[in-house]
Scaffold this active site. Structure first.
Site, mmCIF file in Angstrom:
data_model
loop_
_atom_site.group_PDB
_atom_site.id
_atom_site.type_symbol
_atom_site.label_atom_id
_atom_site.label_comp_id
_atom_site.label_asym_id
_atom_site.label_seq_id
_atom_site.Cartn_x
_atom_site.Cartn_y
_atom_site.Cartn_z
ATOM 1 C CG HIS A 65 -1.870 -0.974 1.229
ATOM 2 N ND1 HIS A 65 -3.016 -0.938 2.169
ATOM 3 C CD2 HIS A 65 -1.985 -2.089 0.389
ATOM 4 C CE1 HIS A 65 -3.909 -2.209 1.792
ATOM 5 N NE2 HIS A 65 -3.300 -2.730 1.008
ATOM 6 C CD GLU A 67 -2.196 4.086 3.507
ATOM 7 O OE1 GLU A 67 -3.128 4.470 3.848
ATOM 8 O OE2 GLU A 67 -1.593 3.408 2.618
ATOM 9 C CB CYS A 95 -6.535 -0.300 5.108
ATOM 10 S SG CYS A 95 -4.799 -1.036 5.188
ATOM 11 C CB CYS A 98 -2.095 1.648 6.290
ATOM 12 S SG CYS A 98 -1.555 0.661 4.602
#
Length: 159
Positions: A65, A67, A95, A98
């Site tokens: 992701h 992040e 999410c 993260c």
């Protein structure tokens, strides 16, 4: 990495919008690569120390992701895993994964664009964030959400 000098006492909202605009540029890179368009920037004392965009398809890695990419880059730039003096700017609400990673980095502040009511960390509870982490939402929320909407509309149109 980049440095943008905001004067002491300047409007913090302008600073947040500036960096969110840069996170949107990262999200556009994901969009252009046919990845879910989420981008992230990590800033420490006015200096960009990490950036990333979603690479889950390209890397065939569900943890890639935006992040996570930015956390790794920031830790490498700063030479340490703790990001207490840093701010994460991310185009979509993080999410659970993260948010958990942000907890372990002890990041000082998270600023995000659009809400993610289905998979966002707030749907599970703010307790996922480090107790000292400040959370700011809805910074440039409309363009952040529009990029996601456009991406998924295009995907549905290809089916």
């Amino acid at each position: 990495m980049s440095f943008y000098n905001f004067s002491e006492g300047e409007n913090p909202a302008a600073e947040d919008e500036h960096y969110m605009g840069l996170a949107l540029q990262e999200a556009q890179k994901a969009y252009d690569a046919d990845e879910i368009p989420i981008g992230a920037i990590i800033v420490c004392k006015g200096r960009i120390v990490g950036r990333g965009y979603n690479l889950t398809e390209q890397l065939n890695d569900v943890t890639a992701h935006a992040e996570m990419q930015a956390f790794t880059a920031a830790a490498q730039t700063l030479g340490g895993k703790y990001l207490r003096d840093c701010t994460l700017y991310v185009t979509i609400e993080p999410c659970v994964m993260c948010a958990g990673a942000s907890y372990w980095t002890q990041i000082g502040k998270i600023v995000y664009g659009a809400n993610e009511p289905k998979r966002g960390c707030l749907s599970k509870g703010v307790a996922l964030l480090h107790p000292k982490t400040t959370l700011i939402s809805n910074v440039l929320a409309v363009p952040c959400a529009e990029l996601m909407t456009k991406f998924f509309q295009n995907k549905r149109g290809q089916s």
